[in-house]
Scaffold this motif. Structure first.
Motif, mmCIF file in Angstrom:
data_model
loop_
_atom_site.group_PDB
_atom_site.id
_atom_site.type_symbol
_atom_site.label_atom_id
_atom_site.label_comp_id
_atom_site.label_asym_id
_atom_site.label_seq_id
_atom_site.Cartn_x
_atom_site.Cartn_y
_atom_site.Cartn_z
ATOM 1 N N VAL A 190 -4.880 11.292 3.327
ATOM 2 C CA VAL A 190 -3.917 10.840 2.315
ATOM 3 C C VAL A 190 -4.333 11.321 0.934
ATOM 4 O O VAL A 190 -3.526 11.844 0.163
ATOM 5 N N ALA A 231 10.849 15.335 -3.714
ATOM 6 C CA ALA A 231 9.884 14.229 -3.736
ATOM 7 C C ALA A 231 9.907 13.473 -2.420
ATOM 8 O O ALA A 231 8.865 13.079 -1.891
ATOM 9 N N ASN A 249 -2.473 14.230 -1.500
ATOM 10 C CA ASN A 249 -1.917 13.875 -2.804
ATOM 11 C C ASN A 249 -2.667 14.471 -3.977
ATOM 12 O O ASN A 249 -2.293 14.254 -5.125
ATOM 13 N N TRP A 299 1.986 0.830 -10.768
ATOM 14 C CA TRP A 299 2.746 0.782 -9.516
ATOM 15 C C TRP A 299 1.921 1.348 -8.368
ATOM 16 O O TRP A 299 1.923 0.813 -7.261
ATOM 17 N N ARG A 300 1.193 2.450 -8.624
ATOM 18 C CA ARG A 300 0.471 3.085 -7.522
ATOM 19 C C ARG A 300 -0.767 2.313 -7.086
ATOM 20 O O ARG A 300 -1.157 2.393 -5.930
ATOM 21 N N VAL A 329 10.052 10.320 -9.755
ATOM 22 C CA VAL A 329 10.996 9.213 -9.542
ATOM 23 C C VAL A 329 11.070 8.331 -10.786
ATOM 24 O O VAL A 329 12.155 7.966 -11.243
ATOM 25 N N LEU A 337 0.823 -1.203 0.000
ATOM 26 C CA LEU A 337 0.000 0.000 0.000
ATOM 27 C C LEU A 337 0.867 1.268 0.000
ATOM 28 O O LEU A 337 0.348 2.369 -0.196
ATOM 29 N N ALA A 338 2.188 1.103 0.192
ATOM 30 C CA ALA A 338 3.068 2.281 0.228
ATOM 31 C C ALA A 338 2.973 3.112 -1.057
ATOM 32 O O ALA A 338 2.937 4.338 -0.991
ATOM 33 N N PRO A 339 2.912 2.471 -2.247
ATOM 34 C CA PRO A 339 2.781 3.289 -3.457
ATOM 35 C C PRO A 339 1.510 4.132 -3.464
ATOM 36 O O PRO A 339 1.504 5.241 -4.004
ATOM 37 N N TYR A 340 0.440 3.611 -2.854
ATOM 38 C CA TYR A 340 -0.819 4.354 -2.800
ATOM 39 C C TYR A 340 -0.650 5.627 -1.963
ATOM 40 O O TYR A 340 -1.315 6.633 -2.228
ATOM 41 N N ALA A 341 0.270 5.585 -0.992
ATOM 42 C CA ALA A 341 0.518 6.773 -0.170
ATOM 43 C C ALA A 341 1.434 7.768 -0.877
ATOM 44 O O ALA A 341 1.592 8.886 -0.431
ATOM 45 N N THR A 342 2.055 7.322 -1.979
ATOM 46 C CA THR A 342 2.951 8.210 -2.719
ATOM 47 C C THR A 342 2.134 9.019 -3.712
ATOM 48 O O THR A 342 1.302 8.466 -4.415
ATOM 49 N N SER A 343 2.388 10.318 -3.766
ATOM 50 C CA SER A 343 1.563 11.146 -4.635
ATOM 51 C C SER A 343 1.939 10.945 -6.099
ATOM 52 O O SER A 343 3.034 10.476 -6.416
ATOM 53 N N ALA A 374 2.650 13.227 -8.167
ATOM 54 C CA ALA A 374 3.779 14.085 -8.494
ATOM 55 C C ALA A 374 5.102 13.413 -8.112
ATOM 56 O O ALA A 374 6.011 13.294 -8.938
ATOM 57 N N ALA A 375 5.195 12.939 -6.867
ATOM 58 C CA ALA A 375 6.436 12.310 -6.408
ATOM 59 C C ALA A 375 6.729 11.057 -7.222
ATOM 60 O O ALA A 375 7.864 10.851 -7.689
ATOM 61 N N MET A 425 14.671 14.851 -6.397
ATOM 62 C CA MET A 425 14.416 13.677 -5.567
ATOM 63 C C MET A 425 14.300 14.061 -4.093
ATOM 64 O O MET A 425 13.508 13.493 -3.357
ATOM 65 N N THR A 439 6.772 13.124 0.315
ATOM 66 C CA THR A 439 6.180 11.811 0.566
ATOM 67 C C THR A 439 6.373 11.360 2.004
ATOM 68 O O THR A 439 5.569 10.588 2.537
#
Lengths: 336, 295
Positions: free
Chosen positions: B223, B266, B227, A204-205, A161, A148-154, A156-157, B263, B270
């Motif tokens: 969350v 980012a 985002n 990925w997300r 990457v 679930l970590a990718p779901y917490a990544t926005s 944009a971020a 990076m 995050t």
């Protein structure tokens, strides 16, 4: 918001006079008071549900429904970003302009291919993962949280990457591919690689999130279905095909609908995948989605009317897709 | 069912754990290998963000790509923080996500309670409308919203980001699912017989019973709002009053961008959410699974 309620009293019980009755006059007053309170209590009971649900509906009408309908109205006008409140009636001209624009059809095609490349593998992987997570495992919570970590990544971020990971000269992915003897892929500028790369960010997300939803549905399947299938001599694969998948049909439909809506709206990933090309989605518009095309027409070329026509077209496409989905799922239900 | 003080997961289905589909089977080595691969794929880009942020631009463009930490992390974080206006962006995003989450949790709980436990005319039809609104992508409404914001001269102001984010059909649906099974009718009836008004019932009965689900919905909403990208990107400027995502979008521009700085940005953007996940991951997973099962 709603009416103010002071503390209400219990409903008056008919003929339920308390022991140790007060003198007659006082009793009358008491009766009156109770009746009044009781009326208020009844009113409260009848109307309070509407008070509870109305904030949601008010907000939805103000920020959801009205803007959506107004988009349709604006799409029949010429509206410029420089003065968004001046509208000139132009009828269907925005639509004819769009449908005559090759970039619109290009964006529609890209949205469809990116939608398919990002949704189909994603949901299939999610299903496989859910099946594995349904076994008895050590540290099962850890895997679920990690996925679930990718779901917490926005967006944009994540996009920033992946731009680096997909770099042509120094990217991690080309470096990994060269061990397989594959030459460096120009992920940013070639049509198919760029669409695959943008889809990868989406995959990925969202894969872990969808795996959890499937897992929840799997855990709600009654165990005796599996037991009777096993008694009939069904292999594990057969059980999966004939017990798990049919039971998950509503959940699968739900995820397909949500992912389809999400795929039609893809915007941030292609915008940031080549930040210098921004709204055009690559030098050749090779990964420009409808969401980006809308943004380009409205905020780069400053034609809000034309952007409204794009939005309204997307809405109609979604409705058609929804109806097709509904018909297919009814057919499936009827046939099983 | 009794409400519990832990977040219930879908596993509360009355069935011993050992008798789940596949549950009677222990995962074999292949299952663990596949899970390991997926875990690495899920986490690697995040770890690598930190690695890239700890180097400098020249030491990033090399073959093979760097796998070990450099010594530049704090320098890059510092520069990115100042360059991208991240300090202000963090304050803004916290305000937006916090306001949004608190409002949505409150409104979803009272609406979900009404749909779950109260009888009123039009209940079924209204609930169908709520579910229908989940199907309408909010992005399709941005143009009139933008006109409104322009007319009110609210560009670059936080209220123009907060207000449209308060509509959450999912929240109403989620709370209704939860309260249907977590709130016994008898308690409400008892409070009613004592003559409590509806609002008193909400304060003293519904809110305590709904607390676990409220926490999960609050985190999920936080969350999501944190985002959010498209709408804030349209109405906020990158220099004046950005949210974290808008500030990040400004980092990737320019023809010789400093990748390690990007990076670092980012990573900063995050990190807060990753910390939330590290602490409450179990509850969030439970909440997503809870919301997924149709009651």
């Amino acid at each position: 918001m709603a009416t103010r309620h002071d503390t209400a009293a219990p409903p008056a019980k008919e003929g339920g006079a308390a022991p140790g009755r007060p003198p007659a006059a006082a009793a009358d007053a008491e009766q009156l008071r109770r009746a009044r309170l009781s009326r208020r209590w009844q009113r409260d009971k009848r109307w309070s549900p509407y008070a509870f649900v109305s904030p949601f509906f008010l907000l939805f009408v103000a920020f959801g429904l009205f803007p959506l309908l107004y988009t349709g109205w604006a799409s029949l006008h010429q509206v410029e970003l420089t003065s968004p409140t001046d509208m000139t009636w132009v009828g269907m001209r925005n639509y004819t302009r769009i449908f005559g624009d090759d970039f619109f059809w290009n964006a529609a095609k890209n949205t469809l291919t990116i939608g398919i490349i990002s949704t189909v593998p994603q949901l299939m992987m999610a299903m496989g993962l859910a099946h594995i997570l349904n076994y008895k495992l050590r540290a099962s919570t850890f895997y679920r949280v990690a996925m679930l970590a990718p779901y917490a990544t926005s967006i944009a971020a994540a996009s920033l990457v992946f731009v680096l990971l997909f770099g042509r000269d120094y990217g991690m992915i080309n470096w990994a591919l060269h061990f397989g003897g594959i030459d460096a892929v120009d992920w940013q500028n070639d049509k198919w690689p760029s669409q695959i790369a943008v889809s990868t960010i989406v995959i990925w997300r969202w894969t872990g999130y969808n795996a959890l939803i499937y897992l929840a549905a799997m855990q709600a399947i009654p165990q005796d279905l599996y037991e009777s299938a096993a008694l009939d001599g069904a292999s594990r694969w057969k059980q999966f095909l004939h017990v798990t998948l049919p039971s998950l049909r509503p959940t699968i439909l739900f995820t397909v609908v949500v992912s389809t809506i999400g795929a039609s709206q893809v915007f941030g990933e292609p915008l940031l995948f080549d930040a210098n090309k921004g709204a055009s989605g690559g030098a050749e518009h090779q990964f420009q989605t409808l969401g980006l095309y809308l943004y380009e027409q409205g905020w780069v070329n400053q034609h809000l009317g034309r952007a409204s026509a794009i939005a309204w077209t997307m809405f109609l496409i979604l409705i058609v897709v929804g109806i097709v989905n509904y018909v297919i799922s009814r057919r499936l239900r009827a046939s099983s | 069912m009794q409400p519990e003080d832990t977040v219930p997961t879908a596993r509360r289905v009355r069935r011993p754990k050992s008798a789940r589909a596949g549950g009677q089977m222990h995962g074999g080595p292949i299952a663990y290998i596949i899970l390991a691969v997926f875990t690495i794929v899920s986490l690697f880009p995040l770890v690598w963000t930190a690695i890239a942020a700890s180097r400098d631009n020249n030491r990033l463009a090399e073959n093979p790509p760097p796998f070990v930490f450099g010594s530049n992390l704090f320098h890059n974080l510092d520069v990115a923080w100042n360059d991208a206006n991240l300090g202000k962006a963090f304050v803004n995003t916290t305000i937006v996500a916090g306001t949004s989450a608190a409002t949505i949790v409150f409104l979803s709980t009272i609406a979900g309670f009404a749909f779950a436990k109260l009888r009123f005319r039009g209940r079924g039809a209204l609930m169908l409308i709520v579910i229908g609104t989940m199907m309408v992508p909010p992005q399709l409404s941005i143009i009139p919203l933008y006109m409104m914001v322009a007319k009110l001269e609210w560009t670059d102001q936080l209220q123009s980001v907060i207000l449209p984010s308060l509509v959450s059909a999912f929240g109403v649906f989620f709370m209704r699912q939860y309260l249907t099974q977590a709130l016994p009718d008898e308690i409400i009836e008892a409070a009613r017989m004592d003559g409590a008004s509806s609002w008193r019932v909400v304060w003293h009965v519904v809110f305590p019973a709904a607390r676990p689900a409220m926490a999960v919905l609050g985190m999920l909403t936080f969350v999501q709002t944190w985002n959010d990208f498209l709408w804030p990107f349209l109405v906020l400027s990158q220099t004046g009053n950005p949210t974290v995502q808008v500030a990040l979008a400004g980092l990737g521009r320019g023809y010789t961008p400093d990748q390690s700085l990007i990076m670092a940005g980012a990573l900063l953007g995050t990190l807060p959410l990753l910390l939330v996940f590290a602490v409450f991951g179990k509850q969030i997973v439970g909440g997503i699974m809870q919301g997924a099962v149709k009651g």
